[in-house]
Design a protein around this motif. Sequence first.
Motif, PDB file in Angstrom:
ATOM      1  N   VAL A  81      27.445  33.158  68.667  1.00 18.92           N
ATOM      2  CA  VAL A  81      26.451  33.645  67.706  1.00 18.92           C
ATOM      3  C   VAL A  81      25.253  34.329  68.349  1.00 18.92           C
ATOM      4  N   LEU A  82      25.067  34.163  69.664  1.00 18.59           N
ATOM      5  CA  LEU A  82      23.935  34.776  70.351  1.00 18.59           C
ATOM      6  C   LEU A  82      24.439  35.688  71.466  1.00 18.59           C
ATOM      7  N   PHE A  83      23.628  36.680  71.841  1.00 17.63           N
ATOM      8  CA  PHE A  83      23.975  37.491  72.995  1.00 17.63           C
ATOM      9  C   PHE A  83      23.508  36.775  74.249  1.00 17.63           C
ATOM     10  N   SER A  84      24.457  36.235  74.993  1.00 14.46           N
ATOM     11  CA  SER A  84      24.202  35.645  76.305  1.00 14.46           C
ATOM     12  C   SER A  84      23.020  34.669  76.298  1.00 14.46           C
ATOM     13  N   LEU A  90      37.199  34.537  87.514  1.00 14.88           N
ATOM     14  CA  LEU A  90      38.007  35.745  87.426  1.00 14.88           C
ATOM     15  C   LEU A  90      39.272  35.520  86.605  1.00 14.88           C
ATOM     16  N   ARG A  91      39.765  34.304  86.639  1.00 13.08           N
ATOM     17  CA  ARG A  91      40.927  33.988  85.834  1.00 13.08           C
ATOM     18  C   ARG A  91      40.492  33.731  84.394  1.00 13.08           C
ATOM     19  N   GLU A  92      41.452  33.526  83.522  1.00 11.19           N
ATOM     20  CA  GLU A  92      41.135  33.320  82.102  1.00 11.19           C
ATOM     21  C   GLU A  92      40.111  32.203  81.960  1.00 11.19           C
ATOM     22  N   ALA A  93      39.042  32.475  81.249  1.00 12.17           N
ATOM     23  CA  ALA A  93      37.939  31.520  81.118  1.00 12.17           C
ATOM     24  C   ALA A  93      37.862  30.984  79.704  1.00 12.17           C
ATOM     25  N   SER A  94      37.189  29.860  79.572  1.00 18.29           N
ATOM     26  CA  SER A  94      36.967  29.287  78.251  1.00 18.29           C
ATOM     27  C   SER A  94      35.690  29.867  77.663  1.00 18.29           C
ATOM     28  N   LEU A  95      35.447  29.575  76.393  1.00 18.53           N
ATOM     29  CA  LEU A  95      34.210  30.046  75.756  1.00 18.53           C
ATOM     30  C   LEU A  95      32.983  29.453  76.437  1.00 18.53           C
ATOM     31  N   ARG A  96      33.151  28.289  77.067  1.00 17.06           N
ATOM     32  CA  ARG A  96      32.014  27.641  77.729  1.00 17.06           C
ATOM     33  C   ARG A  96      31.588  28.411  78.975  1.00 17.06           C
ATOM     34  N   THR A  97      32.555  29.109  79.626  1.00 14.73           N
ATOM     35  CA  THR A  97      32.237  29.758  80.900  1.00 14.73           C
ATOM     36  C   THR A  97      32.304  31.272  80.832  1.00 14.73           C
ATOM     37  N   ALA A  98      32.700  31.844  79.693  1.00 15.62           N
ATOM     38  CA  ALA A  98      32.967  33.285  79.631  1.00 15.62           C
ATOM     39  C   ALA A  98      31.790  34.102  79.133  1.00 15.62           C
ATOM     40  N   GLU A  99      30.579  33.645  79.387  1.00 11.98           N
ATOM     41  CA  GLU A  99      29.415  34.326  78.822  1.00 11.98           C
ATOM     42  C   GLU A  99      29.283  35.760  79.316  1.00 11.98           C
ATOM     43  N   LEU A 158      20.513  25.777  80.208  1.00 11.79           N
ATOM     44  CA  LEU A 158      20.278  25.364  78.819  1.00 11.79           C
ATOM     45  C   LEU A 158      19.810  23.919  78.786  1.00 11.79           C
ATOM     46  N   PRO A 159      18.965  23.541  77.828  1.00 12.21           N
ATOM     47  CA  PRO A 159      18.588  22.132  77.682  1.00 12.21           C
ATOM     48  C   PRO A 159      19.832  21.272  77.495  1.00 12.21           C
ATOM     49  N   LYS A 160      19.796  20.053  78.016  1.00 17.21           N
ATOM     50  CA  LYS A 160      20.976  19.175  77.935  1.00 17.21           C
ATOM     51  C   LYS A 160      21.425  18.958  76.501  1.00 17.21           C
ATOM     52  N   SER A 161      20.461  18.949  75.578  1.00 16.67           N
ATOM     53  CA  SER A 161      20.810  18.736  74.173  1.00 16.67           C
ATOM     54  C   SER A 161      21.609  19.905  73.598  1.00 16.67           C
ATOM     55  N   LEU A 162      21.508  21.095  74.243  1.00 14.15           N
ATOM     56  CA  LEU A 162      22.219  22.277  73.755  1.00 14.15           C
ATOM     57  C   LEU A 162      23.471  22.591  74.558  1.00 14.15           C
ATOM     58  N   GLU A 163      23.614  21.955  75.720  1.00 14.31           N
ATOM     59  CA  GLU A 163      24.729  22.281  76.600  1.00 14.31           C
ATOM     60  C   GLU A 163      26.079  22.101  75.909  1.00 14.31           C
ATOM     61  N   LYS A 164      26.218  21.054  75.121  1.00 14.01           N
ATOM     62  CA  LYS A 164      27.507  20.805  74.466  1.00 14.01           C
ATOM     63  C   LYS A 164      27.814  21.835  73.378  1.00 14.01           C
ATOM     64  N   PHE A 165      26.772  22.577  72.963  1.00 10.88           N
ATOM     65  CA  PHE A 165      26.973  23.606  71.945  1.00 10.88           C
ATOM     66  C   PHE A 165      27.134  24.999  72.572  1.00 10.88           C
ATOM     67  N   ALA A 166      27.301  25.054  73.908  1.00 12.87           N
ATOM     68  CA  ALA A 166      27.398  26.344  74.602  1.00 12.87           C
ATOM     69  C   ALA A 166      28.471  27.261  74.011  1.00 12.87           C
ATOM     70  N   PRO A 167      29.679  26.762  73.689  1.00 14.43           N
ATOM     71  CA  PRO A 167      30.684  27.672  73.102  1.00 14.43           C
ATOM     72  C   PRO A 167      30.223  28.299  71.793  1.00 14.43           C
ATOM     73  N   VAL A 168      29.534  27.519  70.964  1.00 12.78           N
ATOM     74  CA  VAL A 168      29.049  28.040  69.684  1.00 12.78           C
ATOM     75  C   VAL A 168      27.938  29.060  69.929  1.00 12.78           C
ATOM     76  N   LEU A 169      27.041  28.753  70.854  1.00 15.68           N
ATOM     77  CA  LEU A 169      25.938  29.667  71.157  1.00 15.68           C
ATOM     78  C   LEU A 169      26.465  30.984  71.706  1.00 15.68           C
ATOM     79  N   ASN A 170      27.535  30.929  72.503  1.00 19.30           N
ATOM     80  CA  ASN A 170      28.130  32.154  73.034  1.00 19.30           C
ATOM     81  C   ASN A 170      28.685  33.042  71.927  1.00 19.30           C
TER      82      ASN A 170
END
Length: 227
Positions: A125-128, A35-44, A111-123
């Motif tokens: 360029v992709l819809f959810s 609910l508080r300000e979130a990062s790109l990693r958690t703000a999907e 997400l696959p572990k290989s993609l987890e570190k790219f979660a901010p980027v995926l958020n």
Amino acid sequence: KYLVSEKWALDMDDALRARPDTIEFASRGGYLRPLREASLRTAEEGYMPGSFVRRIPGIRRSERAFAGLLNEEVVDVFAMGSNAMKAQGATEAEIDLFVNFINILGGRGTLPKSLEKFAPVLNLVLFSPRLQAATLQLPRQIGRMLISKNPYMRKEAAKTLVTFVGGGSALLGLLNATGKAKVEIDPRSGDFGKIIIGDPKTGTRLDIWRGYIQYARFAAQMLAGER
């Protein structure tokens, strides 16, 4: 209350996160929306932090109410379900499976572990991306639950499957039979499984299948070699 006041919302969020059920849910990998300000990693599920959209009157309230209510619901579902499962002798692994089921139903796939570190980027360029992952993972999850030894878990999986497939198919069949709307049954068509109200070319289209019909149509087109 989540909608009306940010102070109330944050107080309620703190109280929810202090509940024993919430602590156990989170410790097993259950997801709670920030609910508080979130990062790109958690703000999907929310608007991007710092976005001008969040300054539009009503948007922040709506975002806060959505996240707060959903957090309350997933914890309540976990508390009810896990207590019933424990009473019927569920193992720790089965309860963890139930937690993952709740995450997936809430649109929070893994997400696959290989993609987890790219979660901010995926958020960006992709819809959810986690919602797309959840859509693909739910059938397998229900299958695992249907063969579980725990009767509560089998019942919940069967109920979910019957309600979704049976209810959706019955609705489409009823609308088609009564002529209240047209339903496209050719899996090669871009309108496959959709409810068409009004003119077939310009009318309103409704998709009740939570994103699954697109995968079914794609598979049918590939198998038939036609579209």
